[in-house]
Scaffold this motif. Structure first.
Motif, short mmCIF file in Angstrom:
data_model
loop_
_atom_site.label_atom_id
_atom_site.label_comp_id
_atom_site.label_asym_id
_atom_site.label_seq_id
_atom_site.Cartn_x
_atom_site.Cartn_y
_atom_site.Cartn_z
N GLU A 81 32.40 -2.90 -31.54
CA GLU A 81 33.57 -3.82 -31.26
C GLU A 81 33.92 -4.61 -32.23
N SER A 82 33.35 -4.96 -33.23
CA SER A 82 33.71 -5.67 -34.48
C SER A 82 34.38 -4.81 -35.59
N ILE A 83 33.85 -3.48 -35.60
CA ILE A 83 34.72 -2.46 -36.40
C ILE A 83 35.98 -2.10 -35.98
N ASP A 90 37.80 -3.81 -33.86
CA ASP A 90 38.72 -5.04 -33.91
C ASP A 90 39.35 -5.25 -35.19
N GLY A 91 38.21 -5.05 -36.19
CA GLY A 91 38.90 -5.02 -37.68
C GLY A 91 39.85 -4.00 -37.83
N ILE A 92 39.73 -2.78 -37.38
CA ILE A 92 40.47 -1.67 -37.56
C ILE A 92 42.17 -2.02 -36.84
N ALA A 93 42.10 -2.68 -35.68
CA ALA A 93 43.30 -3.18 -35.05
C ALA A 93 43.82 -4.34 -35.78
N VAL A 94 43.01 -5.20 -36.35
CA VAL A 94 43.68 -6.26 -37.19
C VAL A 94 44.43 -5.68 -38.45
N ASP A 95 43.50 -4.92 -39.09
CA ASP A 95 44.12 -4.24 -40.39
C ASP A 95 45.53 -3.17 -40.01
N VAL A 144 47.72 -3.94 -37.97
CA VAL A 144 48.95 -4.57 -37.24
C VAL A 144 50.22 -4.31 -38.65
N SER A 145 51.30 -4.08 -37.84
CA SER A 145 52.38 -3.48 -38.74
C SER A 145 52.94 -4.39 -39.51
#
Lengths: 520, 238
Positions: B225-227, B229-234, B236-237
Motif C-alpha cells: 500500500e505504501s509503495i 501510494d508513493g508511486i501515486a504521489v510521485d 502527480v502531474s
C-alpha cells in the motif's frame, strides 16, 4: 484491524530541484501537530496505522516531501510578497489539492475532529486573520466543513465569508493545476527560486494576506429568533446550513457560474451590507511573468563635486527667547529685537528616483530639489543590464553630481531602492519620497501586479510619500519645509493595480495619505 | 548500451576500466549488477572467471586441485589461475564476490593471487611450474560492505580504486517497463526500504496479468500500500 505498520516510502519521490536520498521515517499518532516532514534533513513522521485518516495524512506528508520548498522556505519568506503564515496556510491547500488529484480522498478522511472547536474559538475571539488562514489551510478536506460549523455557531456571516474565501482559493488553485505546473519542482530561471510550483502558493497567499488584513465583519446583534434557529441547527444537524452550502458547492463542483452564484448571498443584512461584495472584488495577481522578483541593488557612489548652498545640518538663527543674549546689537537694528539664538535643523530626507526609460529628469531639477530641501539624499535607480550598478547617489549632504550618469533603462530594483531610502533617512522624522510612474518590474521582466502591490504595501507601512513627477516631489518638499505634512499622489498605474486587486480605490482606503485637492 | 547519460557510478566504472586500472572494488547495495558488470564490462575478451567466497570454500576454488577422472587424478585449475592464464595470450579477469567472507587461508591465497603482477606467482605442486599472471589480467572485487574500513587493509591496499554502485546499470533496467525504470534505480539504494531490481521485475511481470494492487501485494507484502501510494504521489502531474 491488523497490526501491520504502514511506513511511508519517501525514497520513491523525485524532485527536479533536489537530489534524492535515504529518509528517516518514524511513526506517530494521527493528531494535528504531530506528523511532519523535514525535507532538508529528510525526516518524516506520520501515523502508520491502517485507518483511512492515517493513510491520507501519510499522503499529505509525502506530497509535502514531493512539492514543498525545503531550505528555500526562508528565501520565499524573504521575498516579502506574502507572510509566512499565509504561505504555510496556502501550501496546505496546494498539497491537499494535489493529493486529491493523486487519488486520495482528502475531502472524506482528512480530519481529526478538533476543527469545530477551533472554528468556535476563532469566531468567539474575533480572530479574523486566524480564521481566514485556517479556513484556507483546510479547504478541500473533511476538516473544512467542521471548522466552518464551529465558526457559524458564533457568527453565521463569518461562516459564509470564510466559505466563500476558501472556495475561491480552491478554485484558483484548481485553475493553476489545470494550466499545469502546480507540482513543478524545477528551479525558476529568472528568479532562481525553487520549487517553481510554489509560486502559485505565493500568489494566492498574497491575496489571502490582503483578505486576512481586512477589517473583519462586525458582529450583528442577534434576534431571539436567530438564536433559536442557530441552536436548533447546531443541535439537530450540526451546522446544517453550512453543510447545505457546502453540499451545493460540491454539487456544482467546478468553476462555473453556478459556483459563483452559490455564494452571492454574502453581504445580506443591514450591518454587513457590501462586505461580501467587497470581499469578492479582492482578487489574486494573475502572475503573468512566472516568479516576479527584484534585482539586487548595486549602488555606485559618484563624485559629488557641486556644492549647493543651503542649510545642511544645524544652524543658529536669531530668536526673541533664550538664555544668553548673543545678539545684543539687534536691539537697535531688529524691529523684533531678536537678541537670543535658537538652533534649527535641516529637514533632511531621501528622494528615491525611478530613472527608467519612462521617466525623465534633468540636472537642473535635481539642483532645484537640493535648493528646496538642502541636506536631502537623492538616489536614482534603473536596471541597465545583467551586471553593473543599477542605482546612483546623485546628491547627498548639500553636494550633488556634476553630470548625471547614463540611466533610462528598465526599473529592476524599485522596492530595494525604496527600502534603501527608508533605511538611510537621516532621522526617523525625515521624509522619504518615491518618484515613479508606478511601472515597476523586476530585471528583464514585464510589469508585475504582485511587485506593484508589494511597493504599495511597503510605502503605506513606512509612510513613504509617492509622487509621479519630480515637480510633485519639489512641491511636497516645499510644503514640508513650511511645517506641513507631506502627501502622496499615487501614480495612475499603482492606483489601477490597487483597484484591480482590491476592488476599491486606494485613495478611499487610505485617504489620509492622499494629496489635498488632487483630482483623479 | 543505452544512449542516455550513464549514472555517475557507472560512468566512473567505465572510465577506470577504459584507462588501464586493473584492480577495482565495486561496493554498495545488493542487486545493482556489480558482479554482472565485473564479468561483462570492459576488456573481458580473454575470459572472466567468478569466485564466490564463503567460509567453507578452500584454496581449491582459487588455485585448483586434483580431481579424480577416469581412475586417475587430474589437476583442475581454480578460478584465479584460469584468470591468470586467460586465453593463453593475455590474462583474463577475476571477479571475486564477497572476499570479506573468505576464511583465513583462502584469504591469504587470494591476497597472493591479487598482488601486483611483479610480485604475484604460484607454483603448481604437480608439475613444479611457476605461474604468473599474464599481461592484461584484471581483478574486480564486489562486496555489500558500505565502509571500506571494515575490509582488511592488506586487501584495500591492493585495490586502490573503489566505486560505490548505488543504482542498477541503465542497460539492466531496460528489462522493466518504462514507468518502473527510474523508480527501480532510486529504490536500489533506499537503505532499509530498498527494493531490488528483481522485485521490480517480478512486480512488472505480475501486473501484466493481475491488478496492480494484487501484484504489489504478492511482491511487496505489507509494504504494497505504501509503495503504491508513493508511486501515486510521485506521479502527480506537474
Amino acid at each position: 484491524m491488523s497490526d501491520v505498520a504502514h511506513y511511508p516510502e519517501p525514497e520513491i519521490l523525485t524532485r527536479r530541484d533536489r537530489e534524492g536520498g535515504r529518509w528517516t521515517v518514524e511513526g506517530c499518532a494521527p493528531k494535528r501537530g504531530l506528523p511532519f516532514t523535514n525535507i532538508v534533513d529528510r525526516i518524516m513522521k506520520t501515523p502508520v496505522d491502517e485507518s483511512d485518516m492515517s493513510r491520507v495524512i501519510r499522503a499529505h506528508e509525502m506530497m509535502h516531501a514531493k512539492v514543498s520548498p525545503g531550505d528555500e522556505w526562508q528565501a520565499w519568506i524573504d521575498r516579502k510578497v506574502a507572510s509566512e503564515e499565509a504561505l504555510r496556510s496556502v501550501e496546505e491547500l496546494r498539497v491537499n489539492l494535489l493529493c486529491q488529484h493523486a487519488g486520495f480522498h482528502m475531502r472524506k478522511h482528512l480530519s481529526d475532529d478538533g476543527e469545530t472547536a477551533d472554528g468556535e474559538r476563532a469566531a468567539a475571539l474575533r480572530d479574523w486573520r486566524g480564521a481566514v488562514l485556517m479556513a484556507v489551510a483546510c479547504a478541500g478536506t473533511a476538516s473544512h466543513k467542521k471548522f466552518l460549523t464551529g465558526v457559524r455557531r458564533h457568527d453565521r456571516f463569518w461562516g459564509k465569508c470564510l466559505l466563500d474565501i476558501s472556495k475561491r482559493a480552491e478554485r484558483f488553485m484548481e485553475r493553476a493545476y489545470r494550466q499545469g505546473g502546480l507540482a513543478d519542482t524545477s528551479v525558476d530561471n529568472t528568479s532562481s527560486m525553487a520549487p517553481r510550483g510554489f509560486a502559485h502558493t505565493e500568489r494566492i497567499a498574497e491575496w489571502i494576506d490582503r483578505i486576512a488584513s481586512m477589517e473583519p465583519p462586525q458582529p450583528e446583534p442577534e434576534t431571539v429568533e436567530d438564536d433559536e434557529k442557530d441552536e436548533n441547527e447546531a443541535g439537530t444537524t450540526g451546522g446544517g446550513e453550512v453543510e447545505k452550502a457546502e453540499d451545493s458547492d460540491e454539487k456544482s463542483n467546478g468553476t462555473g457560474e453556478g459556483r459563483e452564484r452559490a455564494h452571492s448571498n454574502i453581504g445580506v443584512g443591514p450591518a454587513r451590507e457590501g462586505y461580501g461584495e467587497r470581499l469578492k472584488k479582492v482578487t489574486p495577481d494573475r502572475q503573468e511573468y512566472g516568479v516576479p522578483c527584484w534585482g539586487v541593488l548595486e549602488i555606485e557612489k559618484l563624485p559629488l563635486v557641486t556644492l549647493v548652498p543651503g542649510t545642511v545640518g544645524k544652524k543658529r538663527i536669531p530668536s526673541q527667547t533664550g538664555r544668553n543674549p548673543r545678539r545684543l546689537h539687534r536691539i537697535l537694528t531688529d524691529p523684533q529685537m531678536r537678541v537670543f539664538d535658537r538652533t534649527i535643523k535641516g529637514m533632511g530626507g531621501v528622494i528615491v528616483l525611478d530613472a527608467s526609460g519612462s521617466m525623465d529628469f534633468t540636472h537642473r531639477e535635481i539642483r532645484d530639489i537640493l535648493e528646496a530641501a538642502p541636506g536631502v539624499t537623492v538616489l536614482a535607480y534603473s536596471q541597465r543590464g545583467e551586471e553593473g550598478p543599477n542605482a546612483w547617489i546623485l546628491a547627498d549632504k548639500g553636494r550633488m553630481v556634476d553630470e548625471l550618469p547614463d540611466m533610462n533603462a528598465g526599473n529592476g530594483v524599485d522596492l530595494p531602492a525604496i527600502e534603501w531610502g527608508v533605511k538611510h533617512k537621516q532621522r526617523p522624522s525625515s521624509p522619504v519620497i518615491w518618484v515613479s510612474d508606478g511601472g515597476v518590474c523586476g530585471p528583464s521582466q514585464g510589469f508585475s501586479n504582485a511587485l506593484a502591490l508589494q511597493c504599495i504595501r511597503y510605502c503605506l507601512r513606512n509612510n513613504v510619500i509617492v509622487v509621479p513627477h519630480l515637480e510633485d516631489a519639489l512641491k511636497q518638499l516645499r510644503h514640508m519645509r513650511q511645517g506641513r505634512k507631506g502627501r502622496t499622489k499615487w501614480p495612475r498605474q499603482l492606483r489601477y493595480v490597487y483597484q484591480d486587486a482590491n476592488g476599491s480605490s486606494i485613495t478611499s482606503d487610505y485617504p489620509s495619505t492622499e494629496m489635498e485637492g488632487y483630482e483623479h | 548500451m543505452s544512449e542516455q547519460k550513464l549514472p555517475d557510478c557507472w560512468q566512473r566504472f567505465a572510465e577506470v576500466t577504459e584507462n588501464g586500472i586493473d584492480r577495482i572494488i565495486l561496493f554498495g547495495p545488493p542487486g545493482t549488477g556489480k558482479t554482472f558488470a565485473g564479468l561483462t564490462h570492459g576488456d573481458v575478451e580473454a575470459g572472466a572467471y567468478r569466485l564466490v567466497c564463503t567460509e567453507d570454500m578452500t584454496n581449491a576454488d582459487v588455485t585448483g586441485s586434483f580431481m579424480l577422472e577416469g581412475g586417475n587424478f587430474k589437476w583442475v585449475s581454480g578460478s584465479a589461475l584460469k584468470a591468470w592464464e586467460g586465453d593463453g595470450l593475455r590474462g583474463g579477469r577475476l571477479v571475486v564476490d564477497e572476499i570479506d567472507k573468505a576464511g583465513g587461508d583462502v584469504f591469504a591465497t587470494l591476497l597472493a593471487m591479487l598482488d601486483t603482477p611483479e610480485s604475484a606467482s604460484w607454483e603448481n605442486p604437480q608439475s613444479g611450474k611457476v605461474h604468473r599472471p599474464k599481461e592484461g589480467f584484471t581483478a574486480v572485487m564486489t562486496t555489500n560492505v558500505e565502509e571500506m574500513r571494515e575490509l582488511p587493509p592488506a586487501l584495500t591496499d591492493r585495490f586502490p580504486v573503489r566505486i560505490r554502485i548505488d543504482q542498477p546499470h541503465p542497460d539492466a533496467l531496460l528489462i522493466l517497463s518504462r514507468d518502473l525504470r527510474p523508480l527501480a534505480a532510486r529504490m536500489a539504494d533506499a537503505g532499509e526500504r530498498r527494493i531490488s531490481l528483481r522485485q521490480f521485475m517480478s512486480f512488472d511481470s505480475l501486473r501484466k496479468g493481475l491488478e496492480p494492487e494484487r501484484a504489489a501485494e504478492i511482491v511487496f507484502g505489507d509494504r504494497a500500500e505504501s509503495i503504491l501510494d508513493g508511486i501515486a504521489v510521485d506521479g502527480v502531474s506537474s
